[in-house]
Design a protein around this motif. Structure first.
Motif, PDB file in Angstrom:
ATOM      1  N   LYS A 196       4.038 -32.724 -51.194  1.00 47.54           N
ATOM      2  CA  LYS A 196       5.348 -33.317 -50.916  1.00 47.54           C
ATOM      3  C   LYS A 196       5.384 -34.827 -51.132  1.00 47.54           C
ATOM      4  CE  LYS A 196       6.670 -29.770 -47.555  1.00 47.54           C
ATOM      5  NZ  LYS A 196       7.126 -29.505 -46.168  1.00 47.54           N
ATOM      6  N   LEU A 197       4.293 -35.399 -51.636  1.00 45.18           N
ATOM      7  CA  LEU A 197       4.254 -36.855 -51.800  1.00 45.18           C
ATOM      8  C   LEU A 197       5.359 -37.308 -52.756  1.00 45.18           C
ATOM      9  CD1 LEU A 197       2.673 -39.328 -50.832  1.00 45.18           C
ATOM     10  CD2 LEU A 197       1.319 -39.168 -52.927  1.00 45.18           C
ATOM     11  N   TYR A 198       6.173 -38.229 -52.283  1.00 46.99           N
ATOM     12  CA  TYR A 198       7.394 -38.643 -52.973  1.00 46.99           C
ATOM     13  C   TYR A 198       7.302 -40.094 -53.449  1.00 46.99           C
ATOM     14  CZ  TYR A 198      12.534 -38.411 -53.583  1.00 46.99           C
ATOM     15  OH  TYR A 198      13.811 -38.386 -54.092  1.00 46.99           O
ATOM     16  N   SER A 199       6.738 -40.948 -52.598  1.00 44.12           N
ATOM     17  CA  SER A 199       6.643 -42.377 -52.903  1.00 44.12           C
ATOM     18  C   SER A 199       5.240 -42.886 -52.609  1.00 44.12           C
ATOM     19  CB  SER A 199       7.642 -43.181 -52.064  1.00 44.12           C
ATOM     20  OG  SER A 199       8.956 -42.693 -52.215  1.00 44.12           O
ATOM     21  N   GLU A 219       5.203 -37.554 -42.114  1.00 43.88           N
ATOM     22  CA  GLU A 219       5.850 -37.687 -43.414  1.00 43.88           C
ATOM     23  C   GLU A 219       5.621 -39.062 -44.042  1.00 43.88           C
ATOM     24  OE1 GLU A 219       9.947 -36.729 -42.884  1.00 43.88           O
ATOM     25  OE2 GLU A 219       9.561 -34.630 -42.364  1.00 43.88           O
ATOM     26  N   SER A 226       2.386 -32.451 -45.137  1.00 43.83           N
ATOM     27  CA  SER A 226       3.796 -32.813 -44.967  1.00 43.83           C
ATOM     28  C   SER A 226       4.083 -34.246 -45.414  1.00 43.83           C
ATOM     29  CB  SER A 226       4.216 -32.637 -43.508  1.00 43.83           C
ATOM     30  OG  SER A 226       3.428 -33.438 -42.646  1.00 43.83           O
ATOM     31  N   LYS A 269       5.136 -37.463 -47.240  1.00 41.32           N
ATOM     32  CA  LYS A 269       6.085 -37.768 -48.312  1.00 41.32           C
ATOM     33  C   LYS A 269       5.929 -39.188 -48.845  1.00 41.32           C
ATOM     34  CE  LYS A 269       9.675 -34.602 -46.614  1.00 41.32           C
ATOM     35  NZ  LYS A 269      11.073 -34.512 -46.102  1.00 41.32           N
ATOM     36  N   ASP A 270       5.624 -40.127 -47.968  1.00 41.32           N
ATOM     37  CA  ASP A 270       5.568 -41.542 -48.350  1.00 41.32           C
ATOM     38  C   ASP A 270       4.279 -42.158 -47.828  1.00 41.32           C
ATOM     39  OD1 ASP A 270       8.398 -41.741 -49.404  1.00 41.32           O
ATOM     40  OD2 ASP A 270       8.807 -41.162 -47.331  1.00 41.32           O
ATOM     41  N   GLN A 320       3.757 -35.169 -58.830  1.00 43.00           N
ATOM     42  CA  GLN A 320       4.821 -34.812 -57.897  1.00 43.00           C
ATOM     43  C   GLN A 320       5.649 -36.002 -57.453  1.00 43.00           C
ATOM     44  OE1 GLN A 320       1.815 -35.745 -57.170  1.00 43.00           O
ATOM     45  NE2 GLN A 320       1.189 -35.384 -55.044  1.00 43.00           N
TER      46      GLN A 320
END
Length: 316
Positions: free
Chosen positions: A186-189, A140, A161, A163-164, A209
């Motif tokens: 799912k990349l968030y940051s 993640e 998967s 995210k950051d 995203q």
């Protein structure tokens, strides 16, 4: 009522940002050695900077190891290390900074619960092989800071998967890289601070995203209008660049709530911020080049903001 909901949400967001820390998939004391009665209580183990050539003899006796930091032990045999760590099936966080790594051993695939990995300061790392082996795991968060990267290989898209992603202290100006990152669902940051960027590639708009973008400590004076397409972006960190006016694109972004744009060369707030409706409710403009008059004007424009700061070391 709508504004109140927005401010409540922003308040929660600020708390999350302030408390955010990688490598904390769980909370407990971090131990620096494997000794005595503590061995049954160890969940987090920091063995960095200990000139290790092998792991402590009793490391297999730890019952529930979740995080281990092996950074700056360049003589450590990673293949042997991973073999001995294989008993720790709950391992979630692996920190391998400054190890002069060229290739990650295939045996990393045995850490089926690994969620966070740091590989910073490994400038000879073969990135395509590394990402291929990590793609088999539920990763993640990846830290690839200071690895002299100018681009990412295409197989980055296989880390579904993720995210950051920390790409700080590199030199990633390649437009294709940002297209690839846009395919990570799912990349968030994303951290691209300290990348010597003079412009942002127009392809950054492919990152539709992400919620948090760190572009601080570059040489940016302009942000492309294509960022309007980043329709989920909540927070931008753009401090320590070369902006001379507050970018107008921020007033056009649909969900942008907060901008940190301190320590630039901003002298004025464009008219669009007086006429446009926008969700922006937090703005940090400390240490820019405003006159006292412009600060007073800006305070009127942004009256009612949840967070507004104009602290100045020296006024123009």
């Amino acid at each position: 009522m709508r504004n109140n909901i927005r401010y409540i949400f922003l308040s929660i967001l600020i708390c999350l940002c302030a408390g955010c820390s990688t490598y904390t998939a769980f909370y407990s004391k971090t131990h620096k050695e494997v000794v005595g009665e503590n061995i049954l209580k160890i969940h987090r183990l920091d063995l960095s900077n200990q000139n290790l050539t092998q792991l402590p003899a009793n490391i297999e006796q730890i019952k529930d190891l979740r995080m281990i930091n092996l950074s700056n032990n360049p003589d450590l045999d990673l293949s042997n290390t991973f073999e001995r760590l294989s008993v720790h099936t709950n391992l979630e966080v692996l920190i391998l900074d400054s190890l002069d790594i060229n290739i990650i051993p295939e045996s990393i695939s045995q850490f089926k619960n690994l969620k966070q990995i740091s590989l910073a300061h490994n400038t000879d790392l073969l990135m395509d092989v590394t990402l291929s082996r990590l793609s088999e795991l539920p990763i993640e968060f990846i830290n690839l800071a200071n690895n002299k990267l100018t681009e990412l290989p295409e197989n980055i898209i296989n880390l579904t998967s993720l995210k950051d992603l920390n790409l700080s202290y590199n030199n990633i100006k390649d437009p294709k890289t940002y297209k690839l990152l846009g395919q990570l669902p799912k990349l968030y940051s994303l951290w691209i601070d300290h990348n010597e960027l003079e412009t942002l590639p127009a392809t950054i708009c492919n990152l539709k995203q992400i919620r948090f973008l760190y572009i601080d400590h570059n040489n940016l004076a302009y942000i492309p209008d294509s960022m309007i397409d980043m329709k989920k972006l909540w927070v931008i960190h753009a401090g320590y660049n070369k902006f001379k006016k507050l970018p107008t694109v921020f007033a056009k972004m649909k969900v942008l709530l907060m901008v940190h744009i301190n320590n630039n060369e901003i002298t004025t707030i464009p008219k669009i911020y007086e006429t446009q409706k926008y969700p922006l409710a937090g703005l940090l403009l400390d240490n820019n080049a405003f006159s006292k008059e412009e600060v007073e004007r800006a305070k009127q424009i942004f009256n009612g903001f949840f967070l507004l700061s104009f602290e100045q070391t020296v006024y123009k």
